[in-house]
Scaffold this motif. Structure first.
Motif, PDB file in Angstrom:
ATOM      1  N   PRO A   1      -0.887  72.069  53.917  1.00 32.22           N
ATOM      2  CA  PRO A   1      -0.292  71.767  52.783  1.00 32.22           C
ATOM      3  C   PRO A   1       1.004  70.840  52.716  1.00 32.22           C
ATOM      4  O   PRO A   1       1.258  69.888  52.078  1.00 32.22           O
ATOM      5  N   SER A   2       1.732  71.122  53.901  1.00 30.76           N
ATOM      6  CA  SER A   2       2.838  70.424  54.362  1.00 30.76           C
ATOM      7  C   SER A   2       3.190  70.730  55.757  1.00 30.76           C
ATOM      8  O   SER A   2       2.619  71.664  56.378  1.00 30.76           O
ATOM      9  N   ASN A   3       4.121  69.981  56.343  1.00 34.15           N
ATOM     10  CA  ASN A   3       4.477  70.357  57.626  1.00 34.15           C
ATOM     11  C   ASN A   3       5.650  70.983  57.961  1.00 34.15           C
ATOM     12  O   ASN A   3       6.002  71.248  59.180  1.00 34.15           O
ATOM     13  N   TRP A   4       5.778  72.131  57.156  1.00 36.93           N
ATOM     14  CA  TRP A   4       6.956  72.990  57.299  1.00 36.93           C
ATOM     15  C   TRP A   4       6.777  73.819  58.620  1.00 36.93           C
ATOM     16  O   TRP A   4       5.829  74.388  58.671  1.00 36.93           O
ATOM     17  N   GLY A   5       7.669  74.097  59.197  1.00 35.38           N
ATOM     18  CA  GLY A   5       7.693  75.101  60.361  1.00 35.38           C
ATOM     19  C   GLY A   5       8.292  76.543  59.824  1.00 35.38           C
ATOM     20  O   GLY A   5       8.929  76.594  58.970  1.00 35.38           O
ATOM     21  N   SER A   6       7.665  77.446  60.272  1.00 36.41           N
ATOM     22  CA  SER A   6       8.162  78.861  60.418  1.00 36.41           C
ATOM     23  C   SER A   6       9.464  79.142  60.990  1.00 36.41           C
ATOM     24  O   SER A   6       9.699  78.516  62.072  1.00 36.41           O
ATOM     25  N   PHE A   7      10.391  79.953  60.437  1.00 35.25           N
ATOM     26  CA  PHE A   7      11.718  80.252  61.121  1.00 35.25           C
ATOM     27  C   PHE A   7      11.213  80.975  62.582  1.00 35.25           C
ATOM     28  O   PHE A   7      11.935  80.836  63.599  1.00 35.25           O
ATOM     29  N   PHE A   8      10.040  81.641  62.733  1.00 34.35           N
ATOM     30  CA  PHE A   8       9.687  82.303  63.985  1.00 34.35           C
ATOM     31  C   PHE A   8       8.870  81.351  64.698  1.00 34.35           C
ATOM     32  O   PHE A   8       8.225  82.037  65.775  1.00 34.35           O
ATOM     33  N   GLY A   9       8.912  80.218  64.523  1.00 35.29           N
ATOM     34  CA  GLY A   9       7.812  79.330  65.329  1.00 35.29           C
ATOM     35  C   GLY A   9       6.473  79.015  64.718  1.00 35.29           C
ATOM     36  O   GLY A   9       5.866  79.800  64.099  1.00 35.29           O
ATOM     37  N   GLY A  10       5.791  78.002  64.900  1.00 32.73           N
ATOM     38  CA  GLY A  10       4.636  77.793  64.355  1.00 32.73           C
ATOM     39  C   GLY A  10       4.782  77.115  63.005  1.00 32.73           C
ATOM     40  O   GLY A  10       5.572  76.906  62.484  1.00 32.73           O
ATOM     41  N   PRO A  11       3.673  76.923  62.284  1.00 33.35           N
ATOM     42  CA  PRO A  11       3.394  76.455  60.981  1.00 33.35           C
ATOM     43  C   PRO A  11       4.004  77.472  59.993  1.00 33.35           C
ATOM     44  O   PRO A  11       3.687  78.696  60.419  1.00 33.35           O
ATOM     45  N   ALA A  12       4.281  77.157  58.724  1.00 30.48           N
ATOM     46  CA  ALA A  12       4.733  77.966  57.733  1.00 30.48           C
ATOM     47  C   ALA A  12       3.638  78.261  56.858  1.00 30.48           C
ATOM     48  O   ALA A  12       3.591  78.886  55.818  1.00 30.48           O
ATOM     49  N   TRP A  13       2.501  77.764  57.204  1.00 30.34           N
ATOM     50  CA  TRP A  13       1.327  77.892  56.322  1.00 30.34           C
ATOM     51  C   TRP A  13      -0.001  78.532  57.243  1.00 30.34           C
ATOM     52  O   TRP A  13      -0.081  77.926  58.481  1.00 30.34           O
ATOM     53  N   THR A  14      -0.740  79.610  56.662  1.00 32.29           N
ATOM     54  CA  THR A  14      -1.904  80.064  57.321  1.00 32.29           C
ATOM     55  C   THR A  14      -3.116  80.090  56.383  1.00 32.29           C
ATOM     56  O   THR A  14      -2.891  80.273  55.330  1.00 32.29           O
ATOM     57  N   TRP A  15      -4.294  79.812  57.181  1.00 33.46           N
ATOM     58  CA  TRP A  15      -5.442  79.802  56.257  1.00 33.46           C
ATOM     59  C   TRP A  15      -6.017  81.280  56.137  1.00 33.46           C
ATOM     60  O   TRP A  15      -5.859  81.997  56.855  1.00 33.46           O
ATOM     61  N   ASP A  16      -6.477  81.547  55.053  1.00 31.85           N
ATOM     62  CA  ASP A  16      -7.220  82.791  54.689  1.00 31.85           C
ATOM     63  C   ASP A  16      -8.375  82.650  54.295  1.00 31.85           C
ATOM     64  O   ASP A  16      -8.839  81.934  53.607  1.00 31.85           O
ATOM     65  N   GLU A  17      -9.371  83.250  55.168  1.00 29.82           N
ATOM     66  CA  GLU A  17     -10.650  83.320  55.340  1.00 29.82           C
ATOM     67  C   GLU A  17     -11.284  83.645  53.840  1.00 29.82           C
ATOM     68  O   GLU A  17     -12.037  83.266  53.412  1.00 29.82           O
ATOM     69  N   ILE A  18     -10.740  84.906  53.189  1.00 31.13           N
ATOM     70  CA  ILE A  18     -11.393  85.314  52.259  1.00 31.13           C
ATOM     71  C   ILE A  18     -11.029  84.372  50.878  1.00 31.13           C
ATOM     72  O   ILE A  18     -11.944  84.222  50.003  1.00 31.13           O
ATOM     73  N   ARG A  19      -9.878  83.898  50.712  1.00 35.27           N
ATOM     74  CA  ARG A  19      -9.410  83.102  49.526  1.00 35.27           C
ATOM     75  C   ARG A  19     -10.135  81.687  49.665  1.00 35.27           C
ATOM     76  O   ARG A  19     -10.145  80.917  48.931  1.00 35.27           O
ATOM     77  N   GLN A  20     -10.037  81.459  51.029  1.00 38.66           N
ATOM     78  CA  GLN A  20     -10.313  79.896  51.289  1.00 38.66           C
ATOM     79  C   GLN A  20      -9.395  79.097  50.967  1.00 38.66           C
ATOM     80  O   GLN A  20      -9.612  77.762  50.513  1.00 38.66           O
ATOM     81  N   GLU A  21      -8.154  79.465  51.149  1.00 36.74           N
ATOM     82  CA  GLU A  21      -6.649  78.809  50.948  1.00 36.74           C
ATOM     83  C   GLU A  21      -5.905  78.919  51.866  1.00 36.74           C
ATOM     84  O   GLU A  21      -5.899  80.027  52.649  1.00 36.74           O
ATOM     85  N   TYR A  22      -4.809  77.945  51.944  1.00 38.07           N
ATOM     86  CA  TYR A  22      -3.750  78.344  52.769  1.00 38.07           C
ATOM     87  C   TYR A  22      -2.611  79.050  51.906  1.00 38.07           C
ATOM     88  O   TYR A  22      -2.317  78.825  50.633  1.00 38.07           O
ATOM     89  N   TYR A  23      -1.603  80.040  52.674  1.00 38.65           N
ATOM     90  CA  TYR A  23      -0.680  80.410  52.141  1.00 38.65           C
ATOM     91  C   TYR A  23       0.727  80.413  52.683  1.00 38.65           C
ATOM     92  O   TYR A  23       0.605  80.301  53.897  1.00 38.65           O
ATOM     93  N   LEU A  24       1.841  80.574  51.889  1.00 44.98           N
ATOM     94  CA  LEU A  24       3.133  80.069  52.729  1.00 44.98           C
ATOM     95  C   LEU A  24       3.829  81.117  53.308  1.00 44.98           C
ATOM     96  O   LEU A  24       3.686  82.478  52.471  1.00 44.98           O
ATOM     97  N   HIS A  25       4.311  81.275  54.466  1.00 48.21           N
ATOM     98  CA  HIS A  25       5.318  82.372  54.958  1.00 48.21           C
ATOM     99  C   HIS A  25       6.101  81.623  55.990  1.00 48.21           C
ATOM    100  O   HIS A  25       5.836  81.041  56.743  1.00 48.21           O
ATOM    101  N   LEU A  26       7.438  81.645  55.189  1.00 51.67           N
ATOM    102  CA  LEU A  26       8.470  80.966  55.959  1.00 51.67           C
ATOM    103  C   LEU A  26       9.044  81.812  57.400  1.00 51.67           C
ATOM    104  O   LEU A  26       9.591  81.264  58.051  1.00 51.67           O
ATOM    105  N   PHE A  27       8.197  83.020  57.280  1.00 47.34           N
ATOM    106  CA  PHE A  27       8.738  83.737  58.589  1.00 47.34           C
ATOM    107  C   PHE A  27       7.271  84.190  59.239  1.00 47.34           C
ATOM    108  O   PHE A  27       6.499  83.387  59.355  1.00 47.34           O
TER     109      PHE A  27
END
Length: 556
Positions: free
Chosen positions: A136-162
Motif C-alpha cells: 500500500p505504501s513504501n513505509w519501512g518498519s522501525f524494526f527493519g523490512g516493510p511496515a505492511w504485511t499480507w494477511d491470508e485470512i482477510r486477503q489484505e495488508y495491515y500496517l505495523h510500524l514495528f
C-alpha cells in the motif's frame, strides 16, 4: 490537583530482568515486591514498570494481547494488588506502561478484525487491499523490512510500524478510542497513579499513506513525516484528556518519536495540556549518524544545546523529563563515559547531571550501580528483535563481527541484562537459567557490594537524590548554561529565590580548566565525585579531573 510528579524521582523497572522469585529465569511481580525496601532505601518516589500485561512476547511485552490480564510469567492479579498496596504503603506511586498505538496480532480485536471485515472490529486496524501485489505504501518498519504485511485470512495488508506481530490500531475509529479509554479507567480505578504512554505521537496516520522518501541504498521509504505528530493527534490527545486524565490525580508521560521541543509544546505547555511531560529522543541521537546503527562521535555541544532548547521552549508553562538510560537505550556509563578506566567517575558525573537538570529525573534499573554494556560475542546471545534483524541484514554482507560490535555499543539488549544484585549465582537475579545472559562483570559491579561501601556509585546516587529533594533550586530553579561552545565541559547555573548552584561536569578523560579566578571567591564547594581536599585557599578553581563533577553554591 498538585504537581507531585515534578518533585520526585522516577525509577524504571524492566520486569523481565529485575528479580526472579520462582527460578524460571524470568523476573516477576513477586520479585519486584521483594525489592521494594531497596527502592525505598534509594529514595524513589515513583515506579514505572514496563508492560506486565498478557503478551506473546514478540517485542518483550510491548505487543499486548489482553490489556486487562497480567502475563502469567509475571504473576497473578493478586500479585499485582499486593504490589500496589506495598508501594503505596511506602509512599511510592505506580506508573504503568500503556501501549495504545498497536496491539499484538493475537489480541481478540485483531483476530475478529481479520476474520470479519464487515463486523464491529473490522475497522479497528489499518487494512489496505493489495494492488497487483504491490504494498500500500513504501513505509519501512522501525524494526527493519516493510511496515505492511499480507494477511491470508482477510486477503489484505495491515500496517505495523514495528514488528509484524504488532498491528497498528486505527485511531480514526471512535470505537477504538472508547475501548482504550475504558481500559485506562479500569487501571486508574484500581489505584494506579499514572501512565507512560508508548510512542503516543504515532496515533494519527496520514490519509492515503503517502510514500516516504527513499535514501540511496535503502529499500523502504521514510514514513515518519506521515505518521508522527499528525493533524488529528491534538484532537485525540485532547479527547483522551477529557475522557480520562483530567478526572484523576495522576501523571501522564508521553513517549514521542521524531519530536522536537517546539512540537512538544502543544502536548505539555497548553492550559489544558493532555500530557505532563515527554520522553523524547533528540538528545539520544547525538551519537547516531545516518540512523541508529550508523555510528557518529558524541557531540557534547549539540547535546547541551538540545537540553538548553527544551528548557527554553517548555518551561515555565510546561515541564520536562530527563533520562540517560531506559529499556531502549544502551548503558549510559558505557556510552557517554569510560567504563573501563573511569567507571566510578563516569557513572557519578552522569548521575550529577541527571539529578541537577530542570526536569523530573528517570533512573533505570542498574543505572544507580553503574551497570555497563554487554560485550555480545554470538548471535545466540541476542534477544531483542531490532538487534536480531540488524544482525541478519549485516550477515548477508558477511559483516557479522561488525554487527555484534555495533549491537554491543547501541543495542537494546544492553539495558535488558539482569540487575546485578550480588556476587552470587546469576548475580542474585535468579536461581534458574536467566532468559538473557548476565553481564560477567557482576562479580565487580553489584548492589550488595556497593551498599556496604560509603563511597560507591549507589551511595552517591542516594546522597544526591536526598540533596536534590532538599534544594528546590535544583528542582524548579532557572537554568542558565555557561560556555555553551565548550566541547568538554557542561556547566550551568540553577537559581531560585536567592539560592544559586553552579554545576560543572567534565565529559572527557583529561583534566580541564574552567572559569576565571574572579568567579571563585563567591563560590563554596558543596558536592562532587572526587575525594581530594575540597578547600581552595587561593580562591581559584582547580582543574576538573577526568569525568569530574562538582556542585558549588554561590554566596550571597
Amino acid at each position: 490537583m498538585s504537581n507531585w510528579w515534578k518533585d520526585g524521582i522516577i525509577y524504571q523497572i524492566y520486569p523481565k530482568s529485575f528479580q526472579d522469585s520462582n527460578g524460571d529465569g524470568i523476573g516477576d511481580i513477586p520479585g519486584i515486591i521483594s525489592r521494594l525496601d531497596y527502592l525505598d532505601y534509594l529514595g524513589i518516589d515513583m515506579l514505572w514498570i514496563s508492560p506486565i500485561y498478557e503478551s506473546p512476547d514478540a517485542d518483550n511485552g510491548y505487543d499486548i494481547s489482553d490489556y486487562y490480564k497480567i502475563r502469567p510469567e509475571f504473576g497473578s492479579d493478586q500479585d499485582f494488588e499486593e504490589l500496589l498496596i506495598e508501594l503505596h504503603r511506602r509512599d511510592i506511586r505506580l506508573i504503568l506502561d500503556m501501549v495504545v498505538n498497536h496491539t499484538s496480532d493475537e489480541h481478540e480485536w485483531f483476530q475478529k478484525s481479520r476474520k470479519d471485515p464487515a463486523g464491529p472490529y473490522g475497522d479497528f486496524y489499518h487494512w489496505q487491499p493489495g494492488n497487483n501485489g504491490e504494498l500500500p505504501s513504501n513505509w519501512g518498519s522501525f524494526f527493519g523490512g516493510p511496515a505492511w504485511t499480507w494477511d491470508e485470512i482477510r486477503q489484505e495488508y495491515y500496517l505495523h510500524l514495528f514488528h509484524k506481530k504488532q498491528p497498528d490500531l486505527n485511531w480514526e475509529n471512535p470505537e477504538v478510542r472508547q475501548e482504550i479509554y475504558k481500559m485506562m479507567r479500569h487501571w486508574l480505578d484500581r489505584g494506579v497513579d499514572g501512565f507512560r504512554l508508548d510512542v503516543i505521537n504515532l496515533l494519527d496516520k496520514a490519509d492515503g499513506y503517502p510514500d516516504g522518501q527513499i535514501k540511496d541504498g535503502q529499500k523502504y521509504g521514510n514514513g515518519v513525516p506521515y505518521f508522527s505528530n499528525g493533524d488529528r493527534l491534538d484532537d485525540y490527545l485532547a479527547e483522551m484528556n477529557n475522557e480520562v486524565f483530567r478526572h484523576y490525580d495522576m501523571v501522564t508521560i508521553g513517549e514521542t518519536i521524531a519530536t522536537d521541543a517546539s512540537q512538544a509544546k502543544t502536548f505539555i505547555s497548553s492550559e489544558n495540556h493532555p500530557l505532563d511531560m515527554l520522553i523524547h529522543f533528540e538528545h539520544m541521537s547525538v551519537d547516531h549518524g545516518d540512523g541508529k546503527w550508523d555510528k557518529a562521535e558524541f557531540d557534547l555541544v549539540e547535546f547541551k544545546n538540545i537540553i538548553d532548547n527544551w528548557d527554553k521552549e517548555i518551561r515555565p508553562e510546561g515541564w520536562n523529563a530527563f533520562y540517560l538510560n531506559n529499556h531502549d537505550q544502551p548503558r549510559a556509563v558505557s556510552r557517554f563515559g569510560d567504563d573501563e578506566n573511569y567507571h566510578y567517575q563516569s557513572a557519578t558525573m552522569l548521575a550529577t547531571m541527571l539529578l541537577t537538570l530542570p526536569a523530573t529525573p528517570f533512573v533505570y534499573q542498574g543505572e544507580e550501580i553503574g551497570m555497563t554494556n554487554y560485550n555480545f560475542q554470538d548471535f545466540n546471545e541476542l534477544r531483542d528483535i531490532e538487534s536480531i534483524n540488524y544482525y541478519k541484514s549485516k550477515a548477508k554482507e558477511n559483516k557479522e563481527k561488525a554487527a555484534l560490535k555495533r549491537i554491543s555499543e547501541i543495542g537494546r539488549d544492553n539495558a535488558r541484562t539482569p540487575v546485578q544484585w550480588s556476587k552470587e549465582l546469576n548475580a542474585g537475579f535468579s536461581e534458574g537459567k536467566p532468559w538473557i545472559k548476565v553481564n560477567p562483570n557482576y562479580q565487580a559491579i553489584n548492589l550488595s557490594q556497593q551498599r556496604d561501601d560509603e563511597d560507591s556509585i549507589l551511595n552517591y546516587y542516594r546522597a544526591l537524590i536526598e540533596f536534590r529533594r532538599n534544594n528546590q533550586a535544583l528542582i524548579s530553579g532557572s537554568f542558565e548554561q555557561i560556555a555553551a561552545d565548550d566541547e568538554e565541559i557542561f556547566a550551568y547555573w540553577r537559581r531560585l529565590d536567592g539560592v544559586s548552584y553552579l554545576v560543572l561536569l567534565n565529559f572527557s578523560n583529561k583534566e580541564q580548566s574552567f572559569l576565571a579566578d574572579s568567579f571563585c571567591s563567591i563560590l563554596s564547594y558543596v558536592n562532587g565525585n572526587y575525594f581530594e581536599e575540597k578547600e581552595h585557599p587561593d580562591n581559584s578553581l582547580p582543574d576538573l579531573k577526568p569525568y569530574e563533577a562538582r556542585i558549588y553554591r554561590q554566596s550571597n
